[in-house]
Scaffold this motif. Structure first.
Motif, PDB file in Angstrom:
ATOM      1  N   LEU A  32       0.817  -1.215   0.000  1.00 22.46           N
ATOM      2  CA  LEU A  32       0.000   0.000   0.000  1.00 22.46           C
ATOM      3  C   LEU A  32       0.850   1.263   0.000  1.00 22.46           C
ATOM      4  O   LEU A  32       0.536   2.231  -0.702  1.00 22.46           O
ATOM      5  N   LYS A  33       1.920   1.261   0.762  1.00 25.18           N
ATOM      6  CA  LYS A  33       2.821   2.423   0.795  1.00 25.18           C
ATOM      7  C   LYS A  33       3.380   2.703  -0.601  1.00 25.18           C
ATOM      8  O   LYS A  33       3.389   3.842  -1.069  1.00 25.18           O
ATOM      9  N   LEU A  34       3.825   1.639  -1.271  1.00 24.29           N
ATOM     10  CA  LEU A  34       4.372   1.801  -2.618  1.00 24.29           C
ATOM     11  C   LEU A  34       3.295   2.248  -3.602  1.00 24.29           C
ATOM     12  O   LEU A  34       3.520   3.135  -4.426  1.00 24.29           O
ATOM     13  N   ALA A  35       2.124   1.629  -3.526  1.00 30.30           N
ATOM     14  CA  ALA A  35       1.038   1.984  -4.444  1.00 30.30           C
ATOM     15  C   ALA A  35       0.615   3.438  -4.253  1.00 30.30           C
ATOM     16  O   ALA A  35       0.450   4.182  -5.229  1.00 30.30           O
ATOM     17  N   ARG A  36       0.442   3.852  -3.011  1.00 28.41           N
ATOM     18  CA  ARG A  36      -0.004   5.219  -2.736  1.00 28.41           C
ATOM     19  C   ARG A  36       1.039   6.263  -3.126  1.00 28.41           C
ATOM     20  O   ARG A  36       0.693   7.410  -3.417  1.00 28.41           O
ATOM     21  N   SER A  37       2.303   5.863  -3.141  1.00 27.55           N
ATOM     22  CA  SER A  37       3.365   6.800  -3.526  1.00 27.55           C
ATOM     23  C   SER A  37       3.499   6.923  -5.042  1.00 27.55           C
ATOM     24  O   SER A  37       4.249   7.767  -5.530  1.00 27.55           O
ATOM     25  N   GLY A  38       2.799   6.077  -5.792  1.00 28.50           N
ATOM     26  CA  GLY A  38       2.901   6.092  -7.252  1.00 28.50           C
ATOM     27  C   GLY A  38       3.987   5.188  -7.799  1.00 28.50           C
ATOM     28  O   GLY A  38       4.245   5.178  -8.999  1.00 28.50           O
ATOM     29  N   PHE A  39       4.623   4.419  -6.928  1.00 27.96           N
ATOM     30  CA  PHE A  39       5.732   3.549  -7.341  1.00 27.96           C
ATOM     31  C   PHE A  39       5.349   2.626  -8.501  1.00 27.96           C
ATOM     32  O   PHE A  39       6.135   2.413  -9.418  1.00 27.96           O
TER      33      PHE A  39
END
Length: 133
Positions: A32-39
């Protein structure tokens, strides 16, 4: 409040996946952290094996034909393995990819296209796909 649902927009259509923060908090939180950051934005599925899985999450896969696709990870490095939930690699589920070494997961995940029970950490015997070695 239930688990979040990730929405994947692909050239083959849209699919959704429930992210089990209640059962896999470290792994789900990392995703989720990666997805929300646009990674994950603009990345391709860099490895697709019919009757097995479709893998994504390599930062080098924005060019699907790059020889580096599949070799990278997130900027923060790897995360600790998480085995408490005993979730199986059922068809349609997401699973964290790793190098086969402990604590080597990071940003790469795969969508199981069949029930890959032999990849479950709690299943006795070999846990490698016969095609991959």
């Amino acid at each position: 409040m239930g688990n979040p649902v990730a929405v994947f927009h692909t050239t083959k259509g849209v699919f959704r996946a429930e992210i089990f923060v209640d059962r896999m908090p470290a792994t789900a939180g990392n995703f989720l952290k990666l997805a929300r950051s646009g990674f994950y934005d603009g990345l391709h599925f860099h490895r697709v094996i019919d009757g097995f899985m479709a893998q994504f999450g390599c930062p080098h896969s924005s060019d699907a034909s790059s020889p580096r696709a599949g070799t990278g990870g997130p900027p923060h490095g790897t995360i600790q393995d998480e085995h408490a939930a005993k979730l199986s690699n059922e068809s349609g589920t997401l699973s964290m990819a790793n190098t086969g070494r402990p604590n080597s997961g990071g940003s790469q995940f795969f969508v199981n296209t069949v029930h890959n029970h032999y990849l479950d950490w709690f299943t006795p015997g070999a846990s490698k796909h016969p095609v991959l070695g």
